[in-house]
Design an enzyme around this catalytic site. Structure first.
Site, PDB file in Angstrom:
ATOM      1  N   ARG A 170       0.838  -1.214   0.000  1.00 37.90           N
ATOM      2  CA  ARG A 170       0.000   0.000   0.000  1.00 37.90           C
ATOM      3  C   ARG A 170       0.871   1.262   0.000  1.00 37.90           C
ATOM      4  NH1 ARG A 170      -2.698  -3.690  -0.876  1.00 37.90           N
ATOM      5  NH2 ARG A 170      -4.687  -4.287   0.055  1.00 37.90           N
ATOM      6  N   SER A 244     -10.874  -0.456   3.357  1.00 41.26           N
ATOM      7  CA  SER A 244     -10.078  -0.773   4.552  1.00 41.26           C
ATOM      8  C   SER A 244      -9.501   0.519   5.116  1.00 41.26           C
ATOM      9  CB  SER A 244      -8.924  -1.703   4.197  1.00 41.26           C
ATOM     10  OG  SER A 244      -9.434  -2.870   3.625  1.00 41.26           O
ATOM     11  N   GLU A 340      -4.945   3.805   6.175  1.00 41.79           N
ATOM     12  CA  GLU A 340      -4.697   3.611   4.738  1.00 41.79           C
ATOM     13  C   GLU A 340      -5.116   4.834   3.907  1.00 41.79           C
ATOM     14  OE1 GLU A 340      -5.567  -0.432   3.054  1.00 41.79           O
ATOM     15  OE2 GLU A 340      -6.467   0.722   1.444  1.00 41.79           O
TER      16      GLU A 340
HETATM   17  C1  LIG Z   1     -15.518  -0.159  -0.750  1.00 40.46           C
HETATM   18  C2  LIG Z   1     -14.047   0.071  -0.997  1.00 40.46           C
HETATM   19  C3  LIG Z   1     -13.207  -1.019  -1.199  1.00 40.46           C
HETATM   20  C4  LIG Z   1     -11.843  -0.832  -1.421  1.00 40.46           C
HETATM   21  N1  LIG Z   1     -11.056  -1.941  -1.632  1.00 40.46           N
HETATM   22  C5  LIG Z   1      -9.741  -1.785  -1.861  1.00 40.46           C
HETATM   23  C6  LIG Z   1      -8.907  -2.939  -2.082  1.00 40.46           C
HETATM   24  O1  LIG Z   1      -9.371  -4.074  -2.106  1.00 40.46           O
HETATM   25  N2  LIG Z   1      -7.573  -2.724  -2.283  1.00 40.46           N
HETATM   26  C7  LIG Z   1      -7.033  -1.471  -2.302  1.00 40.46           C
HETATM   27  O2  LIG Z   1      -5.816  -1.372  -2.496  1.00 40.46           O
HETATM   28  N3  LIG Z   1      -7.796  -0.371  -2.097  1.00 40.46           N
HETATM   29  C8  LIG Z   1      -9.123  -0.494  -1.876  1.00 40.46           C
HETATM   30  N4  LIG Z   1      -9.903   0.616  -1.669  1.00 40.46           N
HETATM   31  C9  LIG Z   1      -9.285   1.941  -1.648  1.00 40.46           C
HETATM   32  C10 LIG Z   1      -9.385   2.690  -3.008  1.00 40.46           C
HETATM   33  O3  LIG Z   1     -10.391   2.150  -3.810  1.00 40.46           O
HETATM   34  C11 LIG Z   1      -8.067   2.655  -3.779  1.00 40.46           C
HETATM   35  O4  LIG Z   1      -7.021   3.179  -3.010  1.00 40.46           O
HETATM   36  C12 LIG Z   1      -8.167   3.433  -5.105  1.00 40.46           C
HETATM   37  O5  LIG Z   1      -7.008   3.216  -5.874  1.00 40.46           O
HETATM   38  C13 LIG Z   1      -8.365   4.930  -4.889  1.00 40.46           C
HETATM   39  O6  LIG Z   1      -8.667   5.482  -6.134  1.00 40.46           O
HETATM   40  P1  LIG Z   1      -9.341   6.902  -6.261  1.00 40.46           P
HETATM   41  O7  LIG Z   1      -9.339   7.263  -7.722  1.00 40.46           O
HETATM   42  O8  LIG Z   1     -10.662   6.906  -5.599  1.00 40.46           O
HETATM   43  O9  LIG Z   1      -8.295   7.808  -5.485  1.00 40.46           O
HETATM   44  P2  LIG Z   1      -8.591   9.093  -4.573  1.00 40.46           P
HETATM   45  O10 LIG Z   1      -9.260   8.654  -3.321  1.00 40.46           O
HETATM   46  O11 LIG Z   1      -9.243  10.140  -5.363  1.00 40.46           O
HETATM   47  O12 LIG Z   1      -7.098   9.537  -4.225  1.00 40.46           O
HETATM   48  C14 LIG Z   1      -6.279   8.747  -3.402  1.00 40.46           C
HETATM   49  C15 LIG Z   1      -4.867   9.355  -3.391  1.00 40.46           C
HETATM   50  O13 LIG Z   1      -4.311   9.260  -4.698  1.00 40.46           O
HETATM   51  C16 LIG Z   1      -3.982  10.571  -5.200  1.00 40.46           C
HETATM   52  N5  LIG Z   1      -4.296  10.551  -6.634  1.00 40.46           N
HETATM   53  C17 LIG Z   1      -5.470  10.220  -7.205  1.00 40.46           C
HETATM   54  N6  LIG Z   1      -5.358  10.274  -8.541  1.00 40.46           N
HETATM   55  C18 LIG Z   1      -4.093  10.672  -8.809  1.00 40.46           C
HETATM   56  C19 LIG Z   1      -3.374  10.941 -10.017  1.00 40.46           C
HETATM   57  N7  LIG Z   1      -3.913  10.801 -11.225  1.00 40.46           N
HETATM   58  N8  LIG Z   1      -2.075  11.355  -9.908  1.00 40.46           N
HETATM   59  C20 LIG Z   1      -1.488  11.509  -8.699  1.00 40.46           C
HETATM   60  N9  LIG Z   1      -2.140  11.277  -7.529  1.00 40.46           N
HETATM   61  C21 LIG Z   1      -3.413  10.862  -7.596  1.00 40.46           C
HETATM   62  C22 LIG Z   1      -4.843  11.534  -4.403  1.00 40.46           C
HETATM   63  O14 LIG Z   1      -4.241  12.807  -4.346  1.00 40.46           O
HETATM   64  C23 LIG Z   1      -4.872  10.846  -3.049  1.00 40.46           C
HETATM   65  O15 LIG Z   1      -3.684  11.131  -2.362  1.00 40.46           O
HETATM   66  C24 LIG Z   1     -11.291   0.469  -1.443  1.00 40.46           C
HETATM   67  C25 LIG Z   1     -12.130   1.569  -1.244  1.00 40.46           C
HETATM   68  C26 LIG Z   1     -13.507   1.381  -1.029  1.00 40.46           C
HETATM   69  C27 LIG Z   1     -14.394   2.560  -0.828  1.00 40.46           C
END
Ligand SMILES: Cc1cc2nc3c(=O)[nH]c(=O)nc-3n(C[C@H](O)[C@H](O)[C@H](O)COP(=O)(O)OP(=O)(O)OC[C@H]3O[C@@H](n4cnc5c(N)ncnc54)[C@H](O)[C@@H]3O)c2cc1C
Length: 344
Positions: A170, A244, A340
């Protein structure tokens, strides 16, 4: 000013984060191309402001209004590349704003395996390298090839390979100070041409066996992963959450052994470097938090690792709950829980 650059002001972020926390951004730009990104960062009214790069908002906790510029990544596109230079691999590239699960479905529809264990993870392709997303025994780094980034410090475009990204559990360079100014534009994946299922994770292996599948296809594995996830995790469209909330703590073998002496049921998994990964959800459950609430934030009744918005929760509610849980786990087990999601 670029014709596609539209700057919104005092913009509500409530629909832009899966926790459903009500917060506002002073300025907001939907980034549909690198040209729009450059134009936004060159705008004299925006250039010096703090920035938040936002994807699907599924891994952030908004602790208040954001007094700066939100760059909402919406760069589209996904394609199988004609490039066959990597032996045994098919390269697939997707834009940062593409839905992660949409990409998984796209690759499956092309007959390509490799992403199936990561099905149904919310969020965007662009965020997938940030915390090296992982699920059911597979991590992004296992299928990663390279990423195109815009370096906001130099204004240059760069390509980074896996070594440059320094992936960990992570974790990646993007979460470190030296990677903070890097904005992901697109990601290229290297998917195995000769696919075999990754069934190292017992729950998935059992699901495959229970379904009577001797030689499952990528589609069948994806469907089982989707079914398991739907059973265990709350749908953010129904109950606000960020997945998580705590990382599984990794402790030295000796610490694990001494905990086992007092708590024989402790859930732990040996790591290749000799350390032991503990199940944060189990620790939280044992402290009595499963299903409990503090203010308007609570712990999901089916999975103690997930904090949920019980309706109208603020970032402060979520922070207070997370702190209370971490304090209890530290007091009972001496183990420090790391969060996380990113706190904004
Ligand atoms: C129900 C649920 C289940 C989940 N299950 C998992 C799982 O099984 N495994 C797992 O690893 N994660 C899981 N997650 C967490 C999440 O889905 C991941 O971390 C996902 O990759 C976040 O993507 P996002 O586009 O929503 O990022 P955001 O929440 O929008 O951003 C997260 C971080 O990334 C940065 N960021 C976003 N896009 C960019 C970009 N293009 N360039 C640079 N920085 C950027 C943001 O600034 C922030 O710091 C889960 C979340 C939920 C709600």
């Amino acid at each position: 000013m670029h014709p596609d650059l539209a700057i919104a002001h005092d913009y509500s972020l409530e629909a832009c984060n899966t926790f459903g926390i009500a917060a506002r951004a002073r300025h907001y730009v939907r980034v549909t191309s690198v040209e729009v990104l450059r134009a936004a960062l060159a705008d004299p009214a925006l250039a010096a402001l703090p920035r938040l790069v936002l994807g699907g908002g599924s891994n952030i906790v908004l602790t208040g209004d954001f007094d700066g510029l939100v760059l909402h990544m919406a760069i589209a596109g996904q394609e199988v590349l004609a490039d066959t230079s990597v032996p045994g691999r098919t390269l697939v590239r997707a834009g940062a704003g593409q839905s992660w699960h949409g990409l998984v479905e796209y690759t499956l529809a092309q007959g390509l395996g490799g992403l199936e264990n990561l099905a149904l993870i919310p969020g965007t392709v662009g965020a997938s390298p940030i915390q090296n997303i992982g699920a059911y025994g597979v991590e992004l780094k296992d299928v990663f090839y390279r990423v195109s980034v815009f370096d906001s410090a130099s204004g240059q475009l760069r390509s980074m390979d896996a070594a440059d990204c320094r992936f960990g559990y992570r974790d990646s360079i993007f979460k470190q100070p030296e990677g903070a100014g890097l904005i992901v534009l697109d990601v290229t994946f290297a998917l195995p041409t000769a696919w075999s299922p990754q069934l190292g994770y017992a729950e998935l292996a059992n699901a495959v066996a229970d379904a009577g599948l001797i030689s499952p296809t990528p589609r069948q594995v994806a469907d089982l992963v989707i079914a398991i996830r739907r059973r265990k995790l709350p749908d953010p469209a129904v109950i606000g959450n960020a997945g998580s909330f705590f990382k599984n703590p990794v402790v030295p073998k000796a610490v694990c052994a001494s905990l086992l002496a007092s708590y024989p049921a402790l859930v732990h998994h040996a790591q290749s470097d000799g350390s032991e990964k503990l199940a944060a959800g189990w620790l939280i459950d044992q402290c009595g938090w499963k299903g409990r609430s503090l203010g308007r934030a609570g712990v999901y009744a089916k999975q103690a690792l997930v904090l949920v918005n019980q309706g109208g929760a603020t970032g402060a509610d979520v922070v207070a709950l997370a702190r209370a849980i971490a304090d209890d786990v530290k007091a009972k087990y001496g183990v420090v829980l790391e969060t996380e999601p990113v706190f904004v």
